[in-house]
Structure formats: C-alpha cells, structure tokens
Write a protein that holds these residues in place. Structure first.
Motif, PDB file in Angstrom:
ATOM      1  N   THR A   1       0.957  -1.203  -0.017  1.00 44.36           N
ATOM      2  CA  THR A   1       0.219  -0.106   0.033  1.00 44.36           C
ATOM      3  C   THR A   1       0.968   1.169   0.132  1.00 44.36           C
ATOM      4  OG1 THR A   1      -0.043  -0.011   2.661  1.00 44.36           O
ATOM      5  CG2 THR A   1      -2.005  -1.161   1.102  1.00 44.36           C
ATOM      6  N   LYS A   2       2.124   1.065  -0.635  1.00 49.03           N
ATOM      7  CA  LYS A   2       3.029   2.326  -0.489  1.00 49.03           C
ATOM      8  C   LYS A   2       3.318   2.825  -2.269  1.00 49.03           C
ATOM      9  CE  LYS A   2       7.416   3.715   0.766  1.00 49.03           C
ATOM     10  NZ  LYS A   2       8.572   3.388   1.762  1.00 49.03           N
ATOM     11  N   ALA A   3       2.745   4.084  -2.362  1.00 50.75           N
ATOM     12  CA  ALA A   3       2.897   4.735  -3.556  1.00 50.75           C
ATOM     13  C   ALA A   3       4.374   5.532  -3.415  1.00 50.75           C
ATOM     14  CB  ALA A   3       1.912   5.825  -3.744  1.00 50.75           C
ATOM     15  N   ILE A   4       5.167   5.071  -3.944  1.00 49.73           N
ATOM     16  CA  ILE A   4       6.598   5.721  -4.176  1.00 49.73           C
ATOM     17  C   ILE A   4       6.962   7.061  -4.682  1.00 49.73           C
ATOM     18  CG2 ILE A   4       7.690   3.359  -3.476  1.00 49.73           C
ATOM     19  CD1 ILE A   4       8.713   3.379  -6.368  1.00 49.73           C
ATOM     20  N   TYR A   5       7.750   7.625  -4.330  1.00 50.90           N
ATOM     21  CA  TYR A   5       8.178   8.992  -4.728  1.00 50.90           C
ATOM     22  C   TYR A   5       8.270   9.138  -6.175  1.00 50.90           C
ATOM     23  CZ  TYR A   5      10.485  13.356  -5.203  1.00 50.90           C
ATOM     24  OH  TYR A   5      11.104  14.627  -5.610  1.00 50.90           O
ATOM     25  N   GLU A   6       9.019   8.104  -6.817  1.00 49.23           N
ATOM     26  CA  GLU A   6       9.568   7.947  -8.043  1.00 49.23           C
ATOM     27  C   GLU A   6       8.250   7.972  -8.970  1.00 49.23           C
ATOM     28  OE1 GLU A   6      10.841   6.218  -5.601  1.00 49.23           O
ATOM     29  OE2 GLU A   6      12.891   6.991  -5.823  1.00 49.23           O
ATOM     30  N   ILE A   7       7.240   7.497  -8.524  1.00 49.20           N
ATOM     31  CA  ILE A   7       5.992   7.565  -9.424  1.00 49.20           C
ATOM     32  C   ILE A   7       5.328   8.800  -9.147  1.00 49.20           C
ATOM     33  CG2 ILE A   7       3.597   6.588  -9.897  1.00 49.20           C
ATOM     34  CD1 ILE A   7       5.486   4.531 -10.921  1.00 49.20           C
ATOM     35  N   VAL A   8       4.938   9.203  -7.709  1.00 49.87           N
ATOM     36  CA  VAL A   8       4.140  10.486  -7.409  1.00 49.87           C
ATOM     37  C   VAL A   8       4.639  11.835  -8.007  1.00 49.87           C
ATOM     38  CG1 VAL A   8       2.934  11.721  -5.687  1.00 49.87           C
ATOM     39  CG2 VAL A   8       3.272   9.039  -5.358  1.00 49.87           C
ATOM     40  N   SER A   9       6.145  11.718  -7.926  1.00 52.88           N
ATOM     41  CA  SER A   9       6.890  13.080  -8.453  1.00 52.88           C
ATOM     42  C   SER A   9       6.547  13.249  -9.923  1.00 52.88           C
ATOM     43  CB  SER A   9       8.515  12.860  -8.161  1.00 52.88           C
ATOM     44  OG  SER A   9       8.823  11.598  -8.814  1.00 52.88           O
ATOM     45  N   GLN A  10       6.278  12.046 -10.682  1.00 50.21           N
ATOM     46  CA  GLN A  10       6.088  11.821 -11.935  1.00 50.21           C
ATOM     47  C   GLN A  10       4.837  12.632 -12.250  1.00 50.21           C
ATOM     48  OE1 GLN A  10       6.924   8.554 -14.392  1.00 50.21           O
ATOM     49  NE2 GLN A  10       8.650   7.964 -13.212  1.00 50.21           N
ATOM     50  N   MET A  11       3.837  12.046 -11.459  1.00 52.54           N
ATOM     51  CA  MET A  11       2.505  12.736 -11.553  1.00 52.54           C
ATOM     52  C   MET A  11       1.625  12.961 -10.407  1.00 52.54           C
ATOM     53  SD  MET A  11      -0.643  10.692 -13.242  1.00 52.54           S
ATOM     54  CE  MET A  11      -0.414   9.409 -12.344  1.00 52.54           C
ATOM     55  N   ARG A  12       1.194  14.267 -10.100  1.00 53.17           N
ATOM     56  CA  ARG A  12       0.615  14.340  -8.682  1.00 53.17           C
ATOM     57  C   ARG A  12      -0.419  13.885  -8.425  1.00 53.17           C
ATOM     58  NH1 ARG A  12       1.683  18.798  -6.534  1.00 53.17           N
ATOM     59  NH2 ARG A  12      -0.389  18.841  -5.482  1.00 53.17           N
ATOM     60  N   ALA A  13      -1.272  13.537  -9.675  1.00 52.43           N
ATOM     61  CA  ALA A  13      -2.639  12.889  -9.483  1.00 52.43           C
ATOM     62  C   ALA A  13      -2.221  11.475  -8.809  1.00 52.43           C
ATOM     63  CB  ALA A  13      -3.426  12.735 -10.615  1.00 52.43           C
ATOM     64  N   SER A  14      -1.357  10.907  -8.743  1.00 52.63           N
ATOM     65  CA  SER A  14      -1.163   9.554  -8.115  1.00 52.63           C
ATOM     66  C   SER A  14      -1.668   9.753  -6.559  1.00 52.63           C
ATOM     67  CB  SER A  14       0.379   9.103  -7.788  1.00 52.63           C
ATOM     68  OG  SER A  14       1.036   9.353  -8.919  1.00 52.63           O
ATOM     69  N   ILE A  15      -1.734  11.097  -6.053  1.00 60.24           N
ATOM     70  CA  ILE A  15      -2.234  11.280  -4.712  1.00 60.24           C
ATOM     71  C   ILE A  15      -3.563  10.593  -4.567  1.00 60.24           C
ATOM     72  CG2 ILE A  15      -3.107  13.584  -5.058  1.00 60.24           C
ATOM     73  CD1 ILE A  15      -1.119  12.428  -2.207  1.00 60.24           C
ATOM     74  N   LEU A  16      -4.347  10.501  -5.687  1.00 60.76           N
ATOM     75  CA  LEU A  16      -5.804   9.903  -5.783  1.00 60.76           C
ATOM     76  C   LEU A  16      -5.772   8.561  -5.412  1.00 60.76           C
ATOM     77  CD1 LEU A  16      -6.739  11.319  -9.083  1.00 60.76           C
ATOM     78  CD2 LEU A  16      -7.785  11.890  -7.146  1.00 60.76           C
ATOM     79  N   VAL A  17      -4.452   7.912  -5.062  1.00 63.63           N
ATOM     80  CA  VAL A  17      -4.848   6.299  -4.410  1.00 63.63           C
ATOM     81  C   VAL A  17      -5.004   6.512  -2.913  1.00 63.63           C
ATOM     82  CG1 VAL A  17      -3.475   5.434  -6.505  1.00 63.63           C
ATOM     83  CG2 VAL A  17      -2.215   6.049  -4.458  1.00 63.63           C
ATOM     84  N   LEU A  18      -4.692   7.700  -2.388  1.00 69.04           N
ATOM     85  CA  LEU A  18      -4.532   7.707  -0.821  1.00 69.04           C
ATOM     86  C   LEU A  18      -6.000   7.305  -0.239  1.00 69.04           C
ATOM     87  CD1 LEU A  18      -3.116   9.032   1.506  1.00 69.04           C
ATOM     88  CD2 LEU A  18      -4.085  11.043   1.044  1.00 69.04           C
TER      89      LEU A  18
END
Ligand code: UD1
Length: 423
Positions: A81-98
């Motif tokens: 359940t860990k969304a890592i920096y390498e992905i989230v920094s490429q695309m802010r909308a990854s925060i939507l998995v929170l």
C-alpha cells in the motif's frame, strides 16, 4: 529529448475524434482499488499520466492488462500500500490512491507530490477530511502515512475551498467507510460525476451527484463490484483545445465524440469572440470568426471557465483584430508561465498580479519555445499553428502527459507538425 516542429499558417479542415478524458480516467483507475475483482475500463486516453498510474497499480501488486484505450484491472492481488516518490513525483494525481488504499486496507503510505510549475498545490484539504473520517495521519520522510485499522467512518466534510482531487479522494474513501459521509462544497466537475456514477453503479448509495453536496453511504469495508465495462467520458479540455485550433487558424473543423454540455464555457467564450458552431449529437463543427474579437475570462470551478483552458484562449486572444483581452486566473497562483514563451512568438501579453492583458498583434513569428506545463504546451502549439515560419516546441513530455496523439490529430486536420528528437 522529443520536440515538435510546426510550420505555421496552414489552413485546417476535416474531422477528428476526441479521446477519453485524462482527468476522468485518473480517479476511475484509482477507484478500481475499491474492488478486489476484475474490472474493464474503455476509452482510456493513450497518454503518459494514465500509463504512470497503471504502472503504480502494478507496483502495488494489482494485475493489469493495458493496451492503449482498454485496461483490464484486478486489484484482488494488491500486496503493498505504498505509492513511492518515483511515481508520485512524475504525476501529482497519484495522490488519488490515498483515499482508496486507506479505505480498503486500513493503512497506506503515499509520497507527498512536492512542487508544481503552476503553483503550490497543497493537499491539506484531502488530509484534513481523511482525519475527520478517523484516519491517523503523519507526514514523515516525504510520505503521508495514514492509518485507520478499524476502517474509516462517515463524517460531515466541509471543504474550505472547492477541490477536484480532494472531493475525489473523499468520495473513494467514503465508498467503503462505515456510515454516511456528507461532502459540502464538493467539486461539480464532470470528472467527479463520472467517479460518483461508477461508485453508484456498484451499488453504493450516492446522492447529490453533480451538486455541491454529495452524500455517500459506505459499505463498512466491503469491497465493491463494479459494473463492467466503465467507459471514460470525452475529454472536455482536449475538445476545447481543438476548438481553439479552429479559431486561431480561421479553419472549419469538426470534433466527434464530444459532450457539448461539458464544454459550454469554452463554446460561450469562442462565440463571444465571433466563432459559431454546428452542434449535432456528440459532434461539433466550429465555423471560424470573420473577425476575431477580444475576450474577457475569469477562471473558476465548473461549470465556470476552466483554468485548464486559460493558456489556449490566451493564444487565440493574441491575434484578434483589435482590442485588449483580459484573462484573470483565480485557481492557481502561478499559472502564467506560458506568457513569456508566447511573447517569444510575438504576442504582446502583460501580467499584473493574477490578470493577463493580451494586446493584439498583427502577426506571430516562429521561434524555439519551451513548454512549461501541460496546458501551456498546447497554447504554444496553437500559437505556432498561426505563426509565420517554423516553431520548435521543446520539452513536450508535458504534452505527452495529457494529449492523446496531438501531432497525429493535428496532422490529420492538415497541420504541418512533426515530432523530432534532438538527442
Ligand atoms: C484538478 C485537475 C487539474 C485542474 C484542477 C482545477 C486532475 C488530475 N487535475 O487538479 O487539471 O487544473 O483540478 O480545475 O483532475 N487546494 C488546496 N488544498 C488542497 C487541495 C487543493 O489549497 O488540499 C487548492 C489548489 O492549490 C488550487 C485549488 O485548491 O489552488 C484547486 O485545486 P484542485 O481542484 O484540488 O486541483 P487538482 O485536483 O489538483
């Protein structure tokens, strides 16, 4: 690095089909986490942001088959359940998995997205709302660590400010929470509506869809079974961008697969600038203005004029016959990075605070310009279509994040546009 080379002043004609909306597809992909069964998504746009989010699901342990516009996703197998920096920094909308990870698994770690070219873009409202639903949240080592071991509970959430991503995260969190969540001052964007409908079709009671107050009865932790397949709605920003292409090149072009209601604010502004339209079911033809007139724009939440169309209209406003246009940006504090690049093509744009004054110029001339964010990039392409000679638009990785086959679609309309690489 890839760049676009555009030879301006070509007349455009013909028709193209609008792709699925990136901003609708992102929360829909994130919402698949709410289910432990297979779900098929169709009409996905073939863009980098979608590939990035789907890659994140794979990293969490989800099973994904993805081919351009279709993805078959089964998140029954998620182990992390860990969304890592390498992905989230490429695309802010990854925060939507929170919201979806936390509500389904009772814990998650999602990297903080960090800075962004168009402004600070904090996520404080997402976090405050999740806390109100019983989450314990800690920011450590650049990550949001959230826990709710016994699940989230429903709450009355009043957003201080309308937030699209915040509303989407809380809708997802509420879907599996215990009890009722009421979201007040919710975003009303069509992308939020699609997410609500997806959840409602899975049997969750969702009231107030498309309004500022959304009420959701959570399943108390039971994963959802989605109705299959889920078709992504047409991209209203892509549609608006191509309408601007018609306006700025004085060309008649037709767009297929558009939702007129979703682009009404852009249609109204183009109409006030002298353009007209033939509207059939899901199909819009723009007839160019005899004489383009100046425009006055204030960006605001849906159904108002979208901030994601601000840069493109600025390009069109730069070549009106006479009169100053005023464009006020109310959503993001720093969303004028395209102004100095547009001015390199010969526009006459002045900034005062959050308002741009666009004074008309007789002609634009090709130059090398640099894309600074997604929509700024398309504004540069639009200006290049109307400019004399050759323009090179650099850093088009911004464009690739959100426009499906931009150069293919513009070429099909008769533009002289080629993707090149200077590596
Ligand atoms: C979404 C869209 C983006 C669009 C924007 C506004 C996606 C993937 N992106 O972005 O294309 O430009 O809506 O229509 O759908 N804010 C806070 N605290 C928060 C959250 C937001 O202060 O916790 C502020 C933002 O900084 C901004 C405003 O609220 O000034 C609106 O942001 P928001 O609606 O959340 O935008 P996004 O969801 O990030």
């Amino acid at each position: 690095m890839d760049y676009l080379e555009i030879v301006g002043k070509q007349k455009l004609s013909g028709e193209i089909t609008i792709s699925g909306a990136k901003n609708a597809a992102l929360p829909v992909v994130a919402a698949t986490i709410l289910s432990d069964q297979e779900v098929t998504l169709t009409n996905l746009p073939d863009v980098v942001d979608i590939r990035t989010l789907i890659r994140l699901l794979g990293m969490l342990g989800g099973e994904v088959k993805h081919d351009k516009t279709v993805a078959v996703i089964n998140n029954g197998s998620i182990t992390s359940t860990k969304a890592i920096y390498e992905i989230v920094s490429q695309m802010r909308a990854s925060i939507l998995v929170l919201g979806s990870l936390l509500t389904r698994f009772g814990e998650c770690e999602v990297s903080l997205p960090g800075g962004c070219a168009i402004g600070q873009r904090p996520i404080d409202l997402h976090l405050k709302a999740l806390e109100a639903m019983g989450a314990a949240i800690e920011i450590k080592g650049g990550y949001v660590r959230a826990e709710a071991p016994n699940g989230l509970h429903g709450a009355k959430i009043i957003f201080d400010k309308i937030t699209v991503g915040g509303t989407e995260n809380i809708i997802m969190a509420a879907a599996l929470a215990h009890g009722t969540t009421e979201i007040i001052n919710a975003a009303r964007e069509p992308e939020v509506v699609q997410l609500c409908e997806m959840i409602a079709q899975a049997g969750v009671s969702v009231e107030g869809i498309g309004t500022g107050t959304i009420t959701i009865e959570g399943t108390g932790g039971k994963p959802l079974v989605f109705a299959d397949p889920i078709e992504i709605i047409p991209d209203r920003i892509e549609a608006g961008t191509y309408l601007c292409a018609g306006a700025i090149t004085h060309s008649e072009i037709t767009l297929n697969k558009v939702n007129q209601e979703h682009i009404q604010a852009s249609l109204d502004k183009l109409e006030s600038m002298g353009c007209s339209f033939t509207i059939e079911k899901e199909r819009i033809t723009i007839h160019p203005a005899k004489q383009l007139k100046p425009v006055s724009i204030i960006t605001t939440e849906y159904p108002g004029f979208p901030t994601d169309m601000q840069a493109q209209f600025m390009a069109v406003a730069s070549i009106v016959e006479e009169g100053e246009s005023l464009i006020e940006e109310r959503l993001f504090e720093n969303r004028f990075m395209h102004v100095s690049e547009l001015n390199r093509l010969g526009t006459d744009i002045w900034l005062k605070g959050n308002t741009a004054a666009v004074r008309p110029v007789k002609e634009l001339n090709g130059a090398v310009v640099m894309a600074t964010d997604l929509r700024a990039s398309s504004a540069l392409v639009l200006a290049a279509l109307a400019a004399n000679g050759v323009t090179q638009v650099k850093r088009i990785y911004h464009l690739d994040r959100g426009y499906d086959n931009l150069e293919g679609k513009l070429s099909a309309l008769g533009a002289d546009i080629t993707r090149k690489s200077d590596r």
